[in-house]
Design an enzyme around this catalytic site. Structure first.
Site, mmCIF file in Angstrom:
data_model
loop_
_atom_site.group_PDB
_atom_site.id
_atom_site.type_symbol
_atom_site.label_atom_id
_atom_site.label_comp_id
_atom_site.label_asym_id
_atom_site.label_seq_id
_atom_site.Cartn_x
_atom_site.Cartn_y
_atom_site.Cartn_z
ATOM 1 N N GLU A 1 2.941 -188.951 23.404
ATOM 2 C CA GLU A 1 2.777 -188.833 21.948
ATOM 3 C C GLU A 1 1.395 -188.233 21.711
ATOM 4 O O GLU A 1 0.401 -188.957 21.671
ATOM 5 C CB GLU A 1 2.910 -190.204 21.280
ATOM 6 C CG GLU A 1 3.020 -190.145 19.768
ATOM 7 C CD GLU A 1 3.339 -191.503 19.180
ATOM 8 O OE1 GLU A 1 2.387 -192.281 18.958
ATOM 9 O OE2 GLU A 1 4.522 -191.798 18.945
ATOM 10 N N TYR B 1 0.880 -193.108 11.667
ATOM 11 C CA TYR B 1 -0.174 -193.693 12.499
ATOM 12 C C TYR B 1 0.455 -194.655 13.499
ATOM 13 O O TYR B 1 1.310 -195.476 13.132
ATOM 14 C CB TYR B 1 -1.192 -194.451 11.634
ATOM 15 C CG TYR B 1 -2.012 -193.554 10.737
ATOM 16 C CD1 TYR B 1 -3.193 -192.969 11.184
ATOM 17 C CD2 TYR B 1 -1.578 -193.268 9.443
ATOM 18 C CE1 TYR B 1 -3.934 -192.129 10.354
ATOM 19 C CE2 TYR B 1 -2.310 -192.428 8.614
ATOM 20 C CZ TYR B 1 -3.491 -191.858 9.071
ATOM 21 O OH TYR B 1 -4.217 -191.025 8.255
ATOM 22 N N SER B 2 0.017 -194.557 14.751
ATOM 23 C CA SER B 2 0.493 -195.501 15.765
ATOM 24 C C SER B 2 -0.001 -196.902 15.436
ATOM 25 O O SER B 2 -1.167 -197.088 15.068
ATOM 26 C CB SER B 2 -0.023 -195.089 17.153
ATOM 27 O OG SER B 2 0.474 -193.829 17.528
ATOM 28 N N CYS C 1 -1.208 -190.904 24.945
ATOM 29 C CA CYS C 1 -1.348 -190.833 23.495
ATOM 30 C C CYS C 1 -2.747 -190.327 23.145
ATOM 31 O O CYS C 1 -3.744 -190.848 23.649
ATOM 32 C CB CYS C 1 -1.115 -192.204 22.860
ATOM 33 S SG CYS C 1 -1.037 -192.164 21.049
ATOM 34 N N TYR D 1 -1.154 -185.036 19.757
ATOM 35 C CA TYR D 1 -1.275 -184.301 18.494
ATOM 36 C C TYR D 1 -2.434 -183.330 18.570
ATOM 37 O O TYR D 1 -3.237 -183.386 19.495
ATOM 38 C CB TYR D 1 -1.489 -185.281 17.325
ATOM 39 C CG TYR D 1 -2.419 -186.432 17.641
ATOM 40 C CD1 TYR D 1 -3.801 -186.271 17.549
ATOM 41 C CD2 TYR D 1 -1.916 -187.668 18.071
ATOM 42 C CE1 TYR D 1 -4.644 -187.325 17.844
ATOM 43 C CE2 TYR D 1 -2.769 -188.735 18.365
ATOM 44 C CZ TYR D 1 -4.129 -188.545 18.253
ATOM 45 O OH TYR D 1 -4.982 -189.584 18.564
#
Length: 362
Positions: free
Chosen positions: A360, A143-144, A320, A362
């Protein structure tokens, strides 16, 4: 950046063979693209027709050398591994989306006692309690980090996360809950949490306090940018004072799912010339064409301004969130770059090499 013009001139004559010469001229001008064009022309000179063929070659600008953020000796990675994680305690866990939002997002703070030394832009791993279907410990989930290095309490003793509870229906019609996200969203203050890391150098902040930092986030992808912005606008350091421009684009489905809007409003009040924020609320907003307002749709409204910023050596882009947004942004920049004779994908590769394009997703 310099543009070099190489001109070859031929002067035909009945009394002598062709006279040819070459000359190079250096023009001090910044050129931001690779391009080679051949310009043929016939002109009259002393009663003779001169054939001039000039080739103009412009090259992509050499990026100024910078101190790499990844070479900072103070950046710690992988201090804690899955087999020996750090065990912190949940200090705070609160839902930060409205009750009518599509899905729940929670903000949580864990104690670290200063034992997990992270930087803005890094991530931590979390290992949920319990065992998987094979009787083995659950695998870690990354987790960021959503807090600055000082943490939400300002004492370098905590780390914060922004987590969306994952619940979905599979093809068989069964409701499936994400193991780690539900573990985290259900944590009560005082509960233990197993932490690994910190990890990652891709999303570290640039060192330049005068930089332009463009942040593109969807949903909980806001986490690393909250850490950036707290350092820029809510904290004071002897060695760092942000004087550049921080421009945040945040995409969410509904206004009830906006994350940290009150904090961003306070930042605008504190630094109106240094912070901009634009929201893209896909289910409630649309552009002039009636298209849903996704993050790339919002960016398209500022396309010219963004393109000009991207030509500068001190502009950094951070992305992100959901992977799909990158293609939409590429589509915008491809057409703008093409107008200047620039191949966007090649230019983006240069930006990546100079640490100006950081992703970044996902």
């Amino acid at each position: 950046m310099a543009m070099t013009v190489n001109a070859a001139v031929s002067l035909p004559s009945s009394k002598s063979p062709s006279l040819s010469f070459k000359n190079s001229i250096t023009i001090p001008e910044r050129i931001n693209f690779n391009k080679s064009i051949l310009y043929p022309r016939n002109v009259s000179f002393g009663g003779n027709v001169i054939s001039i063929r000039a080739q103009v070659t412009t090259e992509a600008p050499a990026k100024a050398e910078k101190i790499s953020k990844k070479d900072d000796e103070g950046v710690v990675v992988n201090k804690f591994k899955p087999k020996e994680p750090y065990v912190g305690k949940c200090l705070l866990n609160t839902k930060i989306t409205a009750d009518d939002a599509p899905g729940e997002t929670w903000h949580m703070v864990f104690s670290t006692e200063g034992e997990v030394p992270y930087r803005e832009g890094q991530s931590i791993g979390v290992i949920a309690d319990g065992l998987d279907k094979n009787g083995k410990p659950h695998k870690l989930r990354l987790y960021s980090i959503a807090s600055s290095a000082l943490g939400d309490f300002g004492n370098s003793q905590t780390v914060s996360l922004c987590v969306k509870r994952l619940v979905y229906t599979n093809e068989q019609g069964e409701i499936v809950k994400g193991v780690c996200s539900n573990f985290l969203c259900d944590l009560k203050p005082g509960a233990d949490v197993k932490i690994t890391g910190p990890v990652g150098k891709e999303m570290l902040m640039p060192k330049d306090p005068n930089a332009t930092i463009i942040m593109l986030a969807t949903g909980t992808g806001i986490a690393p940018f909250r850490s950036f912005l707290w350092k820029m606008f809510f904290e004071k350091y002897d060695e760092y004072k942000f004087n550049g421009l921080a421009w945040l684009f945040l995409g969410v489905p509904t206004s009830s799912s906006l994350l940290y809007p009150e904090e961003f409003e306070k930042m605008k009040e504190k630094a109106p010339n240094n912070f901009r924020v634009d929201y893209a609320i896909s289910r409630e907003q649309s552009n002039d064409k009636g298209e849903k307002m996704y993050i790339q749709t919002r960016m398209a409204q500022y396309a010219e301004e963004l393109w000009e910023l991207l030509k500068k050596d001190n502009t950094y882009v951070y992305m992100c969130g959901l992977k799909g947004m990158e293609k939409g942004i590429d589509d915008i920049m491809t057409s703008l770059a093409a107008r200047d004779g620039i191949d966007w994908l090649e230019y983006k590769r240069q930006l990546k090499r100079s640490e100006q394009w950081n992703v970044e997703v996902y």
